[in-house]
Design an enzyme around this catalytic site. Structure first.
Site, short mmCIF file in Angstrom:
data_model
loop_
_atom_site.label_atom_id
_atom_site.label_comp_id
_atom_site.label_asym_id
_atom_site.label_seq_id
_atom_site.Cartn_x
_atom_site.Cartn_y
_atom_site.Cartn_z
N HIS A 151 -2.45 59.41 42.51
CA HIS A 151 -3.65 59.88 41.82
C HIS A 151 -3.34 60.07 40.34
CE1 HIS A 151 -5.94 60.61 45.50
NE2 HIS A 151 -4.83 61.09 46.02
N CYS A 192 -6.03 56.49 38.99
CA CYS A 192 -7.24 56.70 38.20
C CYS A 192 -6.84 57.06 36.77
CB CYS A 192 -8.07 57.83 38.80
SG CYS A 192 -8.65 57.52 40.48
#
Length: 435
Positions: A151, A192
């Protein structure tokens, strides 16, 4: 025909099996070695795909491309293969081939040893007293390939219990360049907002970074396994590894630039981006960083698996998983527990946005300015402030590891750093994060 459709859905595009090459890797023409550092920064079952990506890559680099195992450093939490949710204990399924990629992976650092500090120390070649102790011993003659999967948020990458901030990564890269710890270095980052880690990378450091997303968007999970109820890979990672395997063993026939352009077109969900040296490394064949294999081995047929073509933005995968588990549960007590967890995270996602609005209002003193700073992500101009503010939010409010959906809103704090004093923002975070 049915099998062919499944193969297409699972990205099984002509590459089957793993086989060691006949000969060890030939050294690059420059007389140096190839080193690789590969890391899955997450844990938990719903993040299955991250460890699947890295396990897959380990076999590509060592078994297929012939990079000596002692030159590959692997960091992985290692809680997937023997997870209680795993219907195939001891196995991690690969999205491209539908086969186990866990067997044979040498994990140098796992569990609590997967930290930003250890990762940066490995890059700097420092001695470590945990894990295998293996560290990057590259010289000014060597090439270095780094693959990071996890992430991310604006100017930050996730680790199991902490975060790596762009300001700290930049300092290490600058030190590596100053100390001539590599000749050329190539980063592939799946996360991301991964572009925000490199969009200000100097073009004069002999480093190129290829990212799954640009500075202000999510990356995506791909290939949903209906039996395991997890995504087996990340879209961009599957695309670049698939392209690499399709051209095998002719890795010297495709440059870094060519692979970037090919994978960029293949990746529809996010905007693959590239930063840093776009002059020299750009024109190097990918074999300079990923290995130069010997003759091609015979391929094996890949078993068909039941996979869907569904993609999901990475921050939303956890909630999707919980809802699917709730729908499949036949146990009333388990269903109630899952309902409670879903309600908690749904409420918390809304609460996070309210807290960020309150922080913005306390800092700016104007609801009109709150709207301005909430419109869209801006470029990180003050990475030190970004680190201090995000660190305060993670410690006092919510962590991206346990609440991954918060990464969709963190840019509001980054935007504030571009216009206001960091201490003032941190104070507002502390005042509003008593939940």
């Amino acid at each position: 025909m049915f099998r062919a459709a499944l193969i297409a859905a699972c990205f099984l595009l002509a590459v089957k099996g793993y086989h060691p090459v006949e000969d060890l890797l030939e050294q690059p023409e420059r007389g140096g070695k190839i080193w690789a550092v590969i890391i899955a920064g997450s844990n938990s079952w719903f993040n299955y795909r991250h460890q699947s990506d890295v396990s897959h890559l380990y076999h590509i680099l060592t078994k297929k491309h012939g990079i000596p195992k002692q030159n590959v450093i692997t960091l992985m939490y290692n809680d997937i293969a023997f997870n209680k949710e795993n219907k195939y204990p001891g196995k991690i399924i690969n999205a491209l081939h539908g086969k186990d990629v866990y067997e044979g992976v040498v994990i140098d650092y796992m569990r609590e040893d997967v930290t930003p500090k250890n990762f940066l120390d490995i890059l700097m070649g420092k001695s470590l007293t945990v894990g295998s102790g293996k560290t990057l011993k590259s010289t000014h003659k060597d090439t270095v390939f780094v693959n990071f999967v996890d992430h991310g948020g604006p100017g930050v990458l996730g680790f199991p219990d902490s975060e790596l901030h762009v300001t700290d990564l930049t300092k290490v890269l600058q030190s590596m360049h100053k100390e001539k710890r590599y000749k050329q270095m190539l980063w592939y980052v799946e996360a991301c907002y991964s572009g925000s880690m490199f969009n200000k990378l100097s073009p004069n450091m002999n480093i190129t970074a290829h990212t799954a997303s640009n500075t202000d968007e999510s990356s995506y999970a791909c290939v949903k396994d209906e039996e395991l109820d997890v995504y087996l890979g990340d879209c961009w990672s599957l695309n670049w590894m698939n392209n690499t395997e399709q051209i095998f063993p002719n890795l010297d026939s495709e440059t870094v630039e060519q692979q970037y352009e090919i994978v960029k077109k293949m990746t529809n969900e996010s905007h693959a981006s590239i930063f840093g040296d776009l002059t020299y490394i750009y024109k190097e064949p990918i074999s300079v960083f990923m290995g130069n294999p010997g003759k091609k081995a015979a391929s094996e047929p890949a078993p068909a698996r039941t996979c869907s073509e569904k993609t999901t933005a990475t921050p939303d995968v956890m909630l999707e998983y919980l809802k699917k588990m709730r729908d499949m549960s036949n146990d009333m007590e388990e269903s109630d527990r899952l309902d409670q967890e879903i309600r908690y995270h749904t409420f918390t996602e809304g609460k996070v946005q309210e807290i960020l609005e309150q922080i913005s209002h306390q800092v700016t003193g104007s609801w009109d300015m709150v709207e301005v700073f909430s419109r869209h992500p801006e470029t990180i101009e003050h990475p030190g402030c970004n680190k201090d503010v995000l660190s305060a939010f993670f410690s006092q409010c919510y962590k991206m590891q346990t609440h991954p959906y918060i990464t969709k809103y963190l840019y509001r704090l980054t935007n504030l750093c571009n216009a206001y004093n960091g201490e003032k923002i941190v104070s507002a975070v502390n005042d509003n994060c008593n939940h």
